[in-house]
Enzyme design. Sequence first.
Site, PDB file in Angstrom:
ATOM      1  N   GLY B 303       0.833  -1.196   0.000  1.00 38.82           N
ATOM      2  CA  GLY B 303       0.000   0.000   0.000  1.00 38.82           C
ATOM      3  C   GLY B 303       0.865   1.242   0.000  1.00 38.82           C
ATOM      4  O   GLY B 303       1.941   1.239  -0.598  1.00 38.82           O
ATOM      5  N   GLU B 304       0.375   2.331   0.632  1.00 41.43           N
ATOM      6  CA  GLU B 304       1.046   3.638   0.691  1.00 41.43           C
ATOM      7  C   GLU B 304       1.468   4.135  -0.701  1.00 41.43           C
ATOM      8  O   GLU B 304       2.453   4.857  -0.830  1.00 41.43           O
ATOM      9  CB  GLU B 304       2.207   3.651   1.706  1.00 41.43           C
ATOM     10  CG  GLU B 304       3.392   2.770   1.444  1.00 41.43           C
ATOM     11  CD  GLU B 304       4.471   2.784   2.564  1.00 41.43           C
ATOM     12  OE1 GLU B 304       5.625   3.072   2.239  1.00 41.43           O
ATOM     13  OE2 GLU B 304       4.145   2.525   3.736  1.00 41.43           O
ATOM     14  N   ALA B 305       0.729   3.726  -1.737  1.00 38.34           N
ATOM     15  CA  ALA B 305       0.976   4.124  -3.133  1.00 38.34           C
ATOM     16  C   ALA B 305       2.275   3.566  -3.693  1.00 38.34           C
ATOM     17  O   ALA B 305       2.749   4.024  -4.741  1.00 38.34           O
ATOM     18  CB  ALA B 305       0.935   5.651  -3.304  1.00 38.34           C
TER      19      ALA B 305
END
Lengths: 338, 338
Positions: B303-305
């Site tokens: 996650g977290e881009a």
Amino acid sequence: MAFDSLDDICAFCRDLPGGDAHAAKVAMRRQQTLTKPPGSLGRLEELAVWLAQWQGRESPRLDRVSIAVFAGNHGVAARGVSAYPPAVTAQMVANFASGGAAINQIAELAGADLRVVPIELDRPTRDFTEAAAMDADEFLRAVNLGYRTVPEDCDLLAVGEMGIANTTTAAMLCAALAGGDAARWAGRGTGVDDGGLARKRAAIDAALDFHRGILGDPLAVAAALGGRELAGIAGAVLAARKHAIPVLLDGFVATSAVLPLARLDANALDHCRAGHVSAESGHRDLLRELGLVPLLDLDMRLGEASGAGVAILLLRAALACHAGMATFAEAGVSNASN
Amino acid sequence: MAFDSLDDICAFCRDLPGGDAHAAKVAMRRQQTLTKPPGSLGRLEELAVWLAQWQGRESPRLDRVSIAVFAGNHGVAARGVSAYPPAVTAQMVANFASGGAAINQIAELAGADLRVVPIELDRPTRDFTEAAAMDADEFLRAVNLGYRTVPEDCDLLAVGEMGIANTTTAAMLCAALAGGDAARWAGRGTGVDDGGLARKRAAIDAALDFHRGILGDPLAVAAALGGRELAGIAGAVLAARKHAIPVLLDGFVATSAVLPLARLDANALDHCRAGHVSAESGHRDLLRELGLVPLLDLDMRLGEASGAGVAILLLRAALACHAGMATFAEAGVSNASN
């Protein structure tokens, strides 16, 4: 070092330098401490460890990245197996020199040094449907040239090629060394029409029959059924192994060029990763055959190291995370796995 | 602009701005003239055309690239559905601020500006197994915050998230809006054990039953079963559509955040591409559901881009080729297709 005979190459492949297991272990241990769930960066973690292993450095680096593109011409082109005339090989080499090709843009973006190595473009290999494409000396000359192309101090090597008709040559090597007939391996390359595809398959099947006596000998196959630019790639990949340089392979042709090495020793490509899987139909099959899992699958089929070149960007991402991330302890983040 | 009601969002999605078909056509025509067999750069060609279409520029650019990471906390975390405690959300936001997370390294490498938007971390959503996670006002506040986060003049937006327990929320939205039960959508997230996975599935199935009256209403579902950071992502993706900014979606959670929009209008995500497919089990299924083909498949699940961030590098490669390559005419290369 240069190889004086095919036996020299066999001897090298019998005694391959290994990777640095300690450096790999240290890198793997660091990955476990970084602020992310263990394994959550997936292949980026594995790539950082692989770089450590083959560079022999606990903290791998990508300061000097080299892309080598070998070019050659092919006698079998006369059989009408390509959508483009053989003159395009030299024209594209000129395009590389003037900076207009895809690989020029990709190399610049990836921070890589681009070396283009045309090998006797005015002397195509012989048409392998009726002769040996190269004799042992011609083959060795190209292997040694490829070997010498690799800068000993580079941190990563990406290899690719340019050569009109060379997906025919690649399919030829696959059929000879991995089994199956032309239909298994020959695809449309740069975009040949149905007639061209039929001629391509006929040429390969004819050559399988003509050369049936040598199919058990990987280097004899690489010479008699290969190409100069493919031999150059094989030489470069051997040099990389010698100098502890990890390698990104490009597409179908570049991968087929190292198939003979894998047939000499099952571990010969341990320092290599497949930069991508090509849209050229045989490539996925060949990668499976070699146990290589491609980093990218973008439907590319250009060659000239373009897929491997894009994959350099993934290695940079892997290394940026490996080197730059904070550990759980440094960042004061609670770690479930502790 | 801000949305004053859920109906405002519905109205926006009923009258979505389209892409620029002319710019796309010009970009596509240019691709046909570049020194490569037509189509041989595969998805890199398609990406250049897509950027042209959604930027409304014949020559797209990536001068200003923005990564937005939204963070939120989830009431359902109390049900023991994650391997990490909720405090980690704020700890990771601090890690983003000090530059120690994976996305910091990736953003720098990709030449992107990173905006981290924590949304009321000290006010987790309510546990959706027994209440609405957010009411309409809370949901709208997060959507509007996401909307305002997007710089109107940026050339590309990548969206991601951080929020302990939010793969439970993502699986919840998928089960509610795409069908199937918890077993279809819930995976191990950051690495929950068998007991945690069972609790995760039980929570989702319980909530499906508790909220069965609203499952036909995408925005009601997004509020009652979603999360603040997911609402922020939805708002950012709407703003990008408004300002003609193409979007890279990150993984399972970010993609689930825009599923409600796709349920309002089948074309709502035309300006979006999936940066990667996550190792989190539901993501591949969700992308198929949305007709999105991921650019990368690297077994990432952070996650977290991070996946979308790495995919920015592919867009840069696409654009470098599109803008920098010579045409057949410029390079004097014979073109078989002429």
